[in-house]
Design an enzyme around this catalytic site. Structure first.
Site, PDB file in Angstrom:
ATOM      1  N   HIS A  53     -21.775 190.541  19.330  1.00  0.00           N
ATOM      2  CA  HIS A  53     -21.664 189.425  18.393  1.00  0.00           C
ATOM      3  C   HIS A  53     -21.852 189.907  16.954  1.00  0.00           C
ATOM      4  CE1 HIS A  53     -22.410 186.030  21.552  1.00  0.00           C
ATOM      5  NE2 HIS A  53     -21.288 186.698  21.743  1.00  0.00           N
ATOM      6  N   GLU A  55     -24.078 189.123  14.616  1.00  0.00           N
ATOM      7  CA  GLU A  55     -25.420 189.437  14.111  1.00  0.00           C
ATOM      8  C   GLU A  55     -25.878 190.839  14.497  1.00  0.00           C
ATOM      9  OE1 GLU A  55     -24.313 186.896  15.869  1.00  0.00           O
ATOM     10  OE2 GLU A  55     -25.574 185.125  15.737  1.00  0.00           O
ATOM     11  N   CYS A  78     -26.840 182.844  19.148  1.00  0.00           N
ATOM     12  CA  CYS A  78     -26.881 182.397  20.548  1.00  0.00           C
ATOM     13  C   CYS A  78     -28.211 182.746  21.195  1.00  0.00           C
ATOM     14  CB  CYS A  78     -25.723 182.994  21.333  1.00  0.00           C
ATOM     15  SG  CYS A  78     -25.824 184.774  21.502  1.00  0.00           S
TER      16      CYS A  78
HETATM   17  C1  AOF Z   1     -23.313 184.304  18.144  1.00  0.00           C
HETATM   18  N1  AOF Z   1     -22.654 185.238  17.437  1.00  0.00           N
HETATM   19  O1  AOF Z   1     -20.812 186.409  16.945  1.00  0.00           O
HETATM   20  C2  AOF Z   1     -20.641 184.721  18.575  1.00  0.00           C
HETATM   21  C3  AOF Z   1     -21.332 183.707  19.271  1.00  0.00           C
HETATM   22  O2  AOF Z   1     -19.761 185.822  26.329  1.00  0.00           O
HETATM   23  P1  AOF Z   1     -20.468 186.112  25.048  1.00  0.00           P
HETATM   24  O3  AOF Z   1     -21.743 186.875  25.244  1.00  0.00           O
HETATM   25  O4  AOF Z   1     -19.595 186.767  23.998  1.00  0.00           O
HETATM   26  O5  AOF Z   1     -20.946 184.694  24.442  1.00  0.00           O
HETATM   27  C4  AOF Z   1     -20.009 183.756  24.014  1.00  0.00           C
HETATM   28  C5  AOF Z   1     -20.712 182.545  23.414  1.00  0.00           C
HETATM   29  O6  AOF Z   1     -21.585 182.956  22.352  1.00  0.00           O
HETATM   30  C6  AOF Z   1     -19.700 181.587  22.759  1.00  0.00           C
HETATM   31  O7  AOF Z   1     -19.280 180.582  23.665  1.00  0.00           O
HETATM   32  C7  AOF Z   1     -20.521 180.989  21.628  1.00  0.00           C
HETATM   33  O8  AOF Z   1     -21.363 179.958  22.088  1.00  0.00           O
HETATM   34  C8  AOF Z   1     -21.400 182.157  21.198  1.00  0.00           C
HETATM   35  N2  AOF Z   1     -20.689 182.951  20.174  1.00  0.00           N
HETATM   36  N3  AOF Z   1     -22.649 183.510  19.014  1.00  0.00           N
HETATM   37  O9  AOF Z   1     -24.532 184.197  18.029  1.00  0.00           O
HETATM   38  C9  AOF Z   1     -21.363 185.496  17.605  1.00  0.00           C
HETATM   39  N4  AOF Z   1     -19.338 184.993  18.803  1.00  0.00           N
HETATM   40 ZN    ZN Z   2     -24.839 185.894  19.896  1.00  0.00          ZN
END
Ligand code: AOF
Ligand code: ZN
Length: 379
Positions: A53, A55, A78
């Protein structure tokens, strides 16, 4: 701290986030910046689906000690674990970040305020809602998809000043100029799928890939053709070029049953997918189609015409946004993009909200969102 300072860094997050266009779906576009004493220590974005992600990427890119720093991110970090990457809140806390500034809460029901709560419980200051509207627009497809399991539908059209999308003979090359068409190719990168009807297929024989100098990042969007499959000439580009496995035919079972053996053989041999929908009042049930596309993890669809497709999406109220390129030409005859003989009173007009206007190289680009309050013909 002055809110405008926060806004500057959140704007930087938006720019970083946009770098993920075409590669992060079905995830959101996310960028992050780490700042201490008004100096950017590190930046990062979510680069591709399944990858780290924004962060943790920003933290990993810090050249100096980030303890006590502020982390800016356009989306709430997240906190859930039933997914591909570890929760960002843990990484943020472990790295002794003091404050987190975000634009939007993550609408993912697994997060949705819980990320903020965990950060606050760990003693961090959290500021939510900086440039909230812009952040939401940046991720409008993700917001709709995660909340409804249906793709965001964006209709685009190019019209003359007298409201036509083609002459009476069907000629439409070109109404808009190259500058407008570059934007459309950028939108093809941004959306998971591009959709046209059978008339556009046979009039234009489109490729629906990403060109015009736009970096496709190796992506060809899903190319959806809607209509009776038994009436489709399968020698067109979408069914015979090297990306035919990116083509989806949206049709009815009845029409599929009427297709010839040669057609079915061609579909199979070229890796073309078929998605079934049903007919309601003579036109395809778009809500059912969108639900099925959502199951394929298609989070956004760019509808590129023509008239009967656009009319169906409008009448069935299955669209979210329309972008009109209004081009400085008049033709005095031609085909409109919307037709409705039952609409006789102005009070029944299809109305829009949140309109925004841009000038694109001598053309007016109007963005308009579906009016959620308005009643529709089907109501
Ligand atoms: C964040 N930072 O850059 C993003 C987030 O399957 P994963 O682990 O990639 O998780 C996907 C979920 O994480 C997505 O549905 C959304 O809720 C969150 N995306 N969160 O902190 C990020 N891309
Ligand atoms: Zn995340």
């Amino acid at each position: 701290m002055d809110r405008s300072v926060h806004e500057q860094y959140i704007k930087r997050c938006f720019s970083l986030a946009r770098k993920g266009m075409g590669t992060v779906s079905p995830n959101p576009l996310v960028g992050s910046v780490i700042v201490k004493d008004n100096i950017i220590l590190g930046e990062g974005n979510h680069e591709f689906y399944g990858g780290p992600h924004a962060e943790p990427n920003a933290i990993a890119n810090c050249k100096e000690d980030r303890s006590g720093a502020t982390l800016y991110c356009n989306l709430e970090p997240c906190c859930h674990t039933n997914k591909q990457t570890p929760p960002c809140v843990n990484t943020i806390i472990k790295n002794k970040i003091k404050r987190v500034v975000i634009s939007n809460l993550d609408p993912n029901p697994n997060v949705s305020g819980n990320g903020v709560k965990l950060l606050e419980d760990a003693g961090l200051e959290v500021i939510v809602g900086v440039l909230e509207e812009e952040g939401r627009e940046l991720n409008e497809a993700f917001f709709k998809f995660i909340q409804t399991n249906k793709p965001f539908v964006h209709i685009k059209l190019a019209q003359t000043l007298d409201g036509k999308i083609a002459t009476d003979t069907g000629d439409s090359k070109w109404i808009s100029n190259d500058s407008a068409r570059v934007i459309v190719h950028e939108w093809r990168l941004k959306h998971d799928a591009v959709l046209v009807g059978r008339n556009t297929l046979s009039k234009d024989n489109p490729t629906l890939n990403i060109r015009m100098g736009v970096d496709s990042k190796g992506k060809v969007p899903y190319r959806i053709v809607m209509g009776s499959v038994d009436k489709m000439d399968l020698s067109f580009n979408l069914f015979s070029d090297k990306w035919s496995d990116r083509t989806i035919i949206a049709t009815t079972v009845k029409s599929y049953n009427n297709a010839s053996d040669a057609q079915l053989e061609h579909i199979k041999n070229n890796g073309i997918s078929v998605v079934f929908t049903e007919l309601i009042n003579g036109s395809m049930d778009l809500e059912l189609l969108l639900k099925k596309l959502g199951k394929l993890k298609i989070t956004s669809v760019l509808v590129e015409g023509g008239k009967s497709v656009i009319t169906s999406f409008i009448n069935q109220k299955q669209y979210d946004k329309i972008s009109f390129f209004v081009c400085p030409k008049i033709i005095g005859n031609g085909i409109s993009y919307y037709e409705n003989e039952n609409l006789t009173n102005m009070k029944d007009a299809i109305s829009f909200e949140k309109t925004r206007v841009e000038n694109i190289d001598n053309q007016v680009l109007i963005h308009a969102y579906k009016n959620l309050e308005a009643k529709c013909l089907q109501d």
